[in-house]
Motif scaffolding. Structure first.
Motif, PDB file in Angstrom:
ATOM      1  N   LYS A 256       0.829  -1.207   0.000  1.00 13.42           N
ATOM      2  CA  LYS A 256       0.000   0.000   0.000  1.00 13.42           C
ATOM      3  C   LYS A 256       0.866   1.261   0.000  1.00 13.42           C
ATOM      4  O   LYS A 256       0.626   2.202  -0.768  1.00 13.42           O
ATOM      5  N   ILE A 257       1.889   1.309   0.835  1.00 14.52           N
ATOM      6  CA  ILE A 257       2.769   2.479   0.903  1.00 14.52           C
ATOM      7  C   ILE A 257       3.579   2.596  -0.387  1.00 14.52           C
ATOM      8  O   ILE A 257       3.847   3.705  -0.870  1.00 14.52           O
ATOM      9  N   VAL A 258       3.956   1.483  -0.951  1.00 13.70           N
ATOM     10  CA  VAL A 258       4.681   1.508  -2.223  1.00 13.70           C
ATOM     11  C   VAL A 258       3.813   2.159  -3.307  1.00 13.70           C
ATOM     12  O   VAL A 258       4.284   3.017  -4.069  1.00 13.70           O
ATOM     13  N   GLU A 259       2.540   1.767  -3.374  1.00 13.74           N
ATOM     14  CA  GLU A 259       1.640   2.360  -4.364  1.00 13.74           C
ATOM     15  C   GLU A 259       1.440   3.852  -4.111  1.00 13.74           C
ATOM     16  O   GLU A 259       1.376   4.657  -5.052  1.00 13.74           O
ATOM     17  N   LEU A 260       1.350   4.231  -2.843  1.00 13.34           N
ATOM     18  CA  LEU A 260       1.191   5.650  -2.518  1.00 13.34           C
ATOM     19  C   LEU A 260       2.433   6.440  -2.907  1.00 13.34           C
ATOM     20  O   LEU A 260       2.333   7.588  -3.363  1.00 13.34           O
ATOM     21  N   TYR A 261       3.591   5.829  -2.742  1.00 14.89           N
ATOM     22  CA  TYR A 261       4.825   6.515  -3.144  1.00 14.89           C
ATOM     23  C   TYR A 261       4.835   6.741  -4.655  1.00 14.89           C
ATOM     24  O   TYR A 261       5.197   7.818  -5.136  1.00 14.89           O
ATOM     25  N   LYS A 262       4.454   5.717  -5.426  1.00 13.02           N
ATOM     26  CA  LYS A 262       4.396   5.874  -6.891  1.00 13.02           C
ATOM     27  C   LYS A 262       3.432   7.003  -7.261  1.00 13.02           C
ATOM     28  O   LYS A 262       3.715   7.823  -8.153  1.00 13.02           O
ATOM     29  N   GLN A 263       2.306   7.019  -6.570  1.00 11.62           N
ATOM     30  CA  GLN A 263       1.289   8.043  -6.828  1.00 11.62           C
ATOM     31  C   GLN A 263       1.846   9.437  -6.534  1.00 11.62           C
ATOM     32  O   GLN A 263       1.672  10.368  -7.324  1.00 11.62           O
ATOM     33  N   TRP A 264       2.507   9.569  -5.401  1.00 15.04           N
ATOM     34  CA  TRP A 264       3.076  10.870  -5.026  1.00 15.04           C
ATOM     35  C   TRP A 264       4.215  11.268  -5.968  1.00 15.04           C
ATOM     36  O   TRP A 264       4.338  12.428  -6.360  1.00 15.04           O
ATOM     37  N   LYS A 265       5.032  10.306  -6.343  1.00 17.45           N
ATOM     38  CA  LYS A 265       6.161  10.585  -7.226  1.00 17.45           C
ATOM     39  C   LYS A 265       5.674  11.089  -8.581  1.00 17.45           C
ATOM     40  O   LYS A 265       6.278  11.984  -9.189  1.00 17.45           O
TER      41      LYS A 265
END
Length: 600
Positions: A294-303
Motif C-alpha cells: 500500500k505504501i509503495v503504491e502511494l509513493y508511486k502516486q506521489w512521485k
C-alpha cells in the motif's frame, strides 16, 4: 452431514483493532459479525437532527475550511500488543458448538453444519486455562473478535503461448469480434465499481532505473529494529514532503475511525522518517519496515503527481472539509467532529447558533478563540512564556527546575502549544503545587481560562501509576501527572495604541513531576506520537515493564516501582536532563537527542 469447524485464533492482546490487524497481516481478511441488536425498549434515543428548518444564521465566524488535514503532536499511545496463533479447521468440537452470536449460530445449525468461514479470535488465557483444567473450555468468555472470511480475489491463470499467438493473428486480420455489450452489461453488473474505477498505475521502468535499483544504499542497521524508539528520526528528513502527505492521509483515517489504518500509517511514517536517504524508487521504499504494498503504491502516486489522491479528494469533499474544520477546534476529537456533522452543523456559526448549550465549556473556548489558537507560536515566544512560568514557580518555592518539552524540544520552528515540565528536588514542594502555580498566574492575568486541572498524582502520593495486570486497562495516561491545560494571553500591551489587548491567546500545558521520576516525565512529553507508543511497547515486550510519564513499574511481582534515575549508590539525579539520560541507559536504549525523536 459432516460438521466443519470454524477457524480459531488466540494471542496476547485484548483489543478488537489489534486482532483485526494481526489477521490482516496474515492475509486473513474478514467482515465483523455484529452482535444482535438489543431490545428496542432498552436503547436510548440517539441524537437526530431537527426536522424543522433552522432559523437564519447570524454573523459568520468560521474561516474558510482547510483543504488538507494537519497532523497533531499528541504523545498519547496504545499499549496492547502481541503475537497471534492461528488454528485452522481442527478446533475441538466443544468450541465449535459454543455460539457467541446466536443469530448466526442458529442459522448454521438449521443448515446442519457449522460455517467454516467464521473466524474467532480469543485471548491467550483461553488456551492456558484449558490446559490447566485439562479440557477444552467454551470461548464465549474469552472472545475478542468474531468475523467472517472474505472471499479471496479471483486470480486469472497465465495465458498459454499458443493462445497469445492465436489472438495476435486474429487481431492482425481483424477477424476477432469485439463485443461492447461484454463491458456494458457483463462485468459492470458483476462489479459495479469498475465503471468508475481509477485507471491503474502503469509502471514504466527503464534499464537505467533497474540498474539504479541494484545500487541502492544499504539500509542502516538501526532500521532493522522493531521499535521506532531505537532509531534516529530527525526533524529534517530528506523525505519530509512525502511524509507530510502520509500524515494527512492518517488524519483522514482518524476522522473515519479506522484504528487499524491509523496504526499502520504511523508505523510507515516512522520508518520513512528514520531513512537517511532521499527515496528514488518504489523498490527502495519497499525495503523499509512497515512499508508494504500500500505504501509503495502511494509513493508511486506521489512521485508521479506530487500529491496523494486521498488528500486531493478530501480537499474537494464537502463532508471532509467540514470534519477537518471541526477537528481543528480545541477540545474536539474525531468522534465529536462526526457528531457535530451528524447534527447538521456545517461551520462555526452553526455551532454557535444551534449548539452552544450542547457543547462543553472547553469546546466553547475552542470555538471562541478558534482563529487565534490556529496561529503557530514562534520559538522566542515559547521561551518567553516558559520563563514567566518558571519565575512564578520559584517565587512560590525556590529551587524549581523546568524543561520545555513537546515540539519545541524536538526542534520545531513554531509550535501549536507550549508544554513545560516543572520539578523540585524536595518532593513536598511538588505535592499539589499545580494549584498554587495556576492561582499565581491567574492573579497576574496571564491565564485567562483554565481548561483542565488535575492533581491526581498528588492524591495518590506522587507514586507512579499502578500496574493493574495485562488483562486490565490501566487508563489513558491523561491524569498520570499533575497538570493544568490553560489558555494564556500576555496581559501587557500599549494601551495608548489600542484599547483592547491585541496579544493572541495561546494554549499552554503545565506539568508537575516529582523529582524521583522527572526523567520519565521529560521522556514521556518530548517524543513524537509513534516514538512514545513504541517506547511503551518496547518496555512491555522487551523488558516486562510498564512505562508511564509518572514512572516505571514491573509487570508482575506486585507491580513494584523501578528506579531508573538514581545512580549506583542510590543518589538522585542532579538535574532533570541527567535523569532523562539515565532512563534511556537503564532501559537498554541508545540515547537519542530530542531532535531525533520526530517520528510523526
Amino acid at each position: 452431514m459432516t460438521s466443519t469447524k470454524p477457524t480459531l485464533c488466540w494471542g496476547r492482546y485484548q483489543k478488537k483493532p489489534r486482532a483485526i490487524l494481526e489477521l490482516r497481516s496474515r492475509k486473513l481478511l474478514t467482515d465483523e459479525i455484529q452482535p444482535p441488536p438489543p431490545d428496542s425498549g432498552d436503547v436510548a434515543a440517539a441524537d437526530t437532527p431537527a426536522s424543522s428548518q433552522p432559523p437564519p444564521k447570524r454573523r459568520k465566524l468560521s474561516p474558510s475550511a482547510r483543504s488538507a488535514p494537519v497532523s497533531g503532536d499528541s504523545t498519547a499511545s496504545d499499549t496492547d500488543e502481541g503475537s497471534v496463533r492461528v488454528q485452522k479447521n481442527h478446533v475441538a468440537a466443544g468450541i465449535g458448538k459454543s455460539p457467541t452470536r446466536k443469530t448466526d449460530q442458529n442459522s448454521l445449525e438449521a443448515a446442519g453444519k457449522v460455517d467454516n468461514s467464521v473466524v474467532r479470535v480469543v485471548r491467550l488465557a483461553w488456551f492456558t486455562d484449558s490446559l490447566a483444567k485439562g479440557k477444552v473450555l467454551p470461548v464465549d468468555d474469552y472472545l475478542v473478535y468474531q468475523g467472517r472470511k472474505k472471499a479471496p480475489a479471483l486470480s486469472q491463470s497465465l495465458p498459454k503461448a499458443e493462445d497469445i499467438l492465436k489472438r495476435a493473428r486474429e487481431d492482425h486480420t481483424g477477424s476477432r469480434p469485439v463485443s461492447r455489450d461484454r463491458f456494458r452489461h457483463g462485468n459492470t453488473t458483476q462489479h459495479p465499481r469498475l465503471a468508475h474505477a481509477k485507471r491503474p498505475h502503469l509502471d514504466q521502468e527503464s534499464t537505467s532505473e533497474r540498474e539504479r535499483a541494484t545500487r541502492l544504499p544499504p539500509i542502516p542497521d538501526y532500521l532493522h529494529n522493531e521499535y521506532s524508539c531505537q532509531r534516529p528520526a530527525p526533524l529534517s528528513s530528506p523525505n519530509c514532503a512525502f511524509i507530510e502527505q502520509l500524515k494527512k492521509v492518517r488524519t483522514l483515517r482518524t476522522l473515519e475511525d479506522d484504528q487499524v489504518g491509523i496504526r499502520a500509517y504511523s508505523t510507515s511514517i516512522a520508518a520513512v522518517a528514520a531513512y537517511p536517504y532521499l527515496l528514488s524508487s518504489a523498490s527502495e521504499i519497499a525495503r523499509l519496515p512497515g512499508c508494504g504494498p500500500k505504501i509503495v503504491e502511494l509513493y508511486k502516486q506521489w512521485k508521479e503527481n506530487g500529491y496523494l489522491d486521498d488528500v486531493q479528494e478530501a480537499a474537494s469533499n464537502p463532508k471532509m472539509k467540514v470534519l477537518l474544520l471541526f477537528y481543528d477546534i480545541w477540545g474536539v476529537g474525531a468522534k465529536t467532529a462526526n457528531d457535530f456533522y451528524n447534527r447538521d452543523w456545517r461551520d462555526l456559526d452553526d455551532i454557535v447558533e444551534f449548539g452552544w448549550n450542547k457543547i462543553n465549556r472547553v469546546q466553547q473556548i475552542g470555538v471562541k478563540y478558534y482563529e487565534e489558537l490556529q496561529e503557530k507560536i514562534p520559538r522566542a515566544e515559547v521561551e518567553e512564556i516558559a520563563g514567566i512560568i518558571l519565575e512564578h514557580a520559584n517565587k512560590l518555592r525556590n529551587g524549581f527546575q523546568m524543561v520545555i518539552v513537546g515540539g519545541y524540544r524536538r526542534g520545531k520552528a513554531s509550535s501549536g502549544d507550549v508544554d513545560v515540565v516543572l520539578s523540585h528536588p524536595d518532593s513536598d514542594s511538588t505535592k499539589f503545587f499545580i494549584n498554587d502555580i495556576v492561582t499565581s498566574l491567574e492573579k497576574a492575568r496571564y491565564i485567562t481560562h483554565t481548561l483542565t486541572l488535575s492533581d491526581k498524582n498528588s492524591e495518590r502520593g506522587q507514586a507512579p501509576v499502578a500496574w493493574k495486570g495485562d488483562d486490565r486497562k490501566a487508563g489513558s495516561g491523561f491524569d498520570t501527572l499533575d497538570k493544568a491545560l490553560v489558555v494564556w494571553q500576555d496581559p501587557k500591551w500599549d494601551k495608548a495604541a489600542a484599547s483592547k489587548n491585541p496579544n493572541l491567546h495561546r494554549r499552554v500545558d503545565i506539568i508537575i513531576s516529582p523529582w524521583k521520576t522527572a526523567g520519565c516525565a521529560v521522556v514521556g512529553w518530548t517524543g513524537g506520537t509513534t516514538f512514545e507508543r513504541d517506547l511503551r511497547r518496547y518496555c512491555k515486550k522487551a523488558k516486562r515493564l510498564k512505562f508511564d510519564s509518572s514512572g516505571v513499574r514491573q509487570r508482575g511481582d506486585g507491580g513494584e516501582w523501578v528506579d531508573l534515575e538514581s545512580d549506583a549508590d542510590g543518589n538522585p539525579a542532579p538535574d532533570m536532563l541527567t535523569a532523562e539520560r539515565r532512563v534511556f541507559e537503564n532501559l537498554g536504549l541508545e540515547w537519542r537527542p530530542p531532535e531525533e525523536r520526530c517520528t510523526g
